[in-house]
Design an enzyme around this catalytic site. Structure first.
Site, mmCIF file in Angstrom:
data_model
loop_
_atom_site.group_PDB
_atom_site.id
_atom_site.type_symbol
_atom_site.label_atom_id
_atom_site.label_comp_id
_atom_site.label_asym_id
_atom_site.label_seq_id
_atom_site.Cartn_x
_atom_site.Cartn_y
_atom_site.Cartn_z
ATOM 1 N N GLU A 47 0.860 -1.194 0.000
ATOM 2 C CA GLU A 47 0.000 0.000 0.000
ATOM 3 C C GLU A 47 0.897 1.245 0.000
ATOM 4 O OE1 GLU A 47 -1.492 1.010 3.925
ATOM 5 O OE2 GLU A 47 -3.464 1.520 3.118
ATOM 6 N N ASN A 110 -7.112 6.284 -1.461
ATOM 7 C CA ASN A 110 -6.011 5.339 -1.263
ATOM 8 C C ASN A 110 -6.329 4.153 -2.178
ATOM 9 O OD1 ASN A 110 -4.091 3.573 -0.287
ATOM 10 N ND2 ASN A 110 -4.564 3.919 1.876
ATOM 11 N N LYS A 127 -9.693 2.042 -1.568
ATOM 12 C CA LYS A 127 -9.779 1.446 -0.221
ATOM 13 C C LYS A 127 -11.101 1.789 0.467
ATOM 14 C CE LYS A 127 -6.973 1.181 4.031
ATOM 15 N NZ LYS A 127 -5.664 1.589 4.605
ATOM 16 N N GLU A 146 -5.793 8.692 7.896
ATOM 17 C CA GLU A 146 -6.356 8.261 6.607
ATOM 18 C C GLU A 146 -7.751 8.822 6.383
ATOM 19 O OE1 GLU A 146 -5.691 4.410 4.803
ATOM 20 O OE2 GLU A 146 -4.507 3.851 6.540
ATOM 21 N N CYS A 171 -4.655 -2.948 3.149
ATOM 22 C CA CYS A 171 -4.297 -2.847 4.561
ATOM 23 C C CYS A 171 -5.441 -3.131 5.525
ATOM 24 C CB CYS A 171 -3.666 -1.489 4.841
ATOM 25 S SG CYS A 171 -2.780 -1.532 6.417
ATOM 26 N N ASN A 196 0.493 -1.055 5.403
ATOM 27 C CA ASN A 196 1.428 -0.250 6.194
ATOM 28 C C ASN A 196 0.916 -0.327 7.619
ATOM 29 O OD1 ASN A 196 3.328 1.959 4.634
ATOM 30 N ND2 ASN A 196 1.553 1.391 3.396
#
Ligand code: CDT
Length: 311
Positions: A47, A110, A127, A146, A171, A196
């Site tokens: 990612e 993302n 994501k 995020e 993730c 991550n």
């Protein structure tokens, strides 16, 4: 019958904040070249594989961080990856931050893409499960913003590539059983996901010692319960002073880890994955058509949080 796909989990060690995209792309290209020597068909990168994990820092003006996003794919920095894919006849999955203008509005996601052996993008995933928080929380040892830097995506897709049914996640998605099940319902045979994950989670430090256990637990369960391969790939090591877990792994539909990285740096773990192995799980214990009871699962898609019925 066997349908083999040779897969490389292309773990990355830390990416420094001041590392240029060209320097990072050179590291990715080294992975592609090394993987080709081992007859790999598709390489899975982490990612946000082109930059440091920038959501650990808050900036009042979100556009201060626009340099960490890609406005086109391929773009000038990433074109060499696509050229190498076509030249070497090797595919890849790549996670990165996307900045697009849609209907005149700037939007940030993302994302991951899947690129085939001709260097053509066959799928893009945004994501869904964004972890962390959306406001500045300076009390944390480091932040996980995020929800500030990205909008959530709304769909888990699958794509026909590499002779099978390929899925993508990113993730935090791997911790949610719904991620795998929605793709499972679309017949997924291999889920590729980059991550991550810091060792330390500021709101729950009591989990820190279990971070690797939880990493493998969720991916192995997702693989087994849906009769699919799962390829989970970390950005690992000490990045800007934050320790990130490694543990990149290729997991069979049995739930067993068949290849794994053992360092916290740039490393390949490779496995020959038989997509036909999925069948024995999908047609017996996890024969969805025969055994699932969707009429009992209504709350899963109609309700978000837990509600005790008598409270
Ligand atoms: N990148 C990412 O999704 N990381 C999360 C960290 C959770 S702690 C806020 C993960 O699930 O690994």
């Amino acid at each position: 019958m066997s349908r083999f796909v040779n897969v490389a989990a292309a773990q990355l060690g830390p990416i420094a904040r001041n590392e240029t995209k060209k320097q990072v792309v050179d590291r990715l290209l080294a992975h592609l070249h090394q993987a080709k020597k081992m007859d790999v068909d598709v390489v899975v990168f982490p990612e946000l594989a082109l930059t440091t994990f920038f959501p650990r820092w808050f900036s009042e003006d979100i556009s201060d961080f626009d340099c960490f996003y890609e406005t086109q794919m391929p773009g000038p920095d990433t074109q060499p990856l696509f050229d190498a894919a076509a030249r070497l006849q090797i595919g890849f999955y790549l996670g990165y931050a996307e900045l697009v203008i849609e209907n005149g509005v700037k939007r940030r996601f993302n994302v991951s893409i899947l690129v085939d052996k001709t260097g053509t993008i066959v799928g893009k995933y945004r994501k869904v499960h964004l972890p962390g928080h959306g406001q500045d929380e300076p009390w944390r040892a480091f932040q996980h913003l995020e929800k500030y830097y990205f909008e959530p995506g709304h769909e888990f897709g699958v794509w026909s590539a590499f002779g099978g049914v390929m899925g993508m996640a990113l993730c935090n998605d791997r911790r949610w059983s719904e991620t795998y099940r929605v793709m499972g319902l679309k017949g997924v045979e291999m889920v590729m996901l980059g991550y991550n994950t810091p060792v330390h989670n500021p709101p729950a430090p009591e989990h820190d010692d279990l971070s690797m256990f939880h990493n493998h637990l969720v991916m192995q369960a997702g693989a087994y319960q849906n009769g699919t391969w799962v390829v989970g790939v970390a950005k690992a090591g000490s990045e800007e002073g934050i320790e990130m877990i490694g543990g990149s792994a290729i997991i069979a539909p049995s739930g067993e880890i068949v290849a794994a990285c053992s360092t916290k740096g740039d490393e390949l773990a490779i496995a020959r994955c038989d997509l036909d192995l999925c069948h024995s799980y999908k047609s017996t214990t996890f024969n969805f058509e025969r055994h699932r009871r969707p009429e009992a699962y209504g709350l899963i898609s109609s309700q978000r949080g837990a509600v005790v019925p008598w409270a």
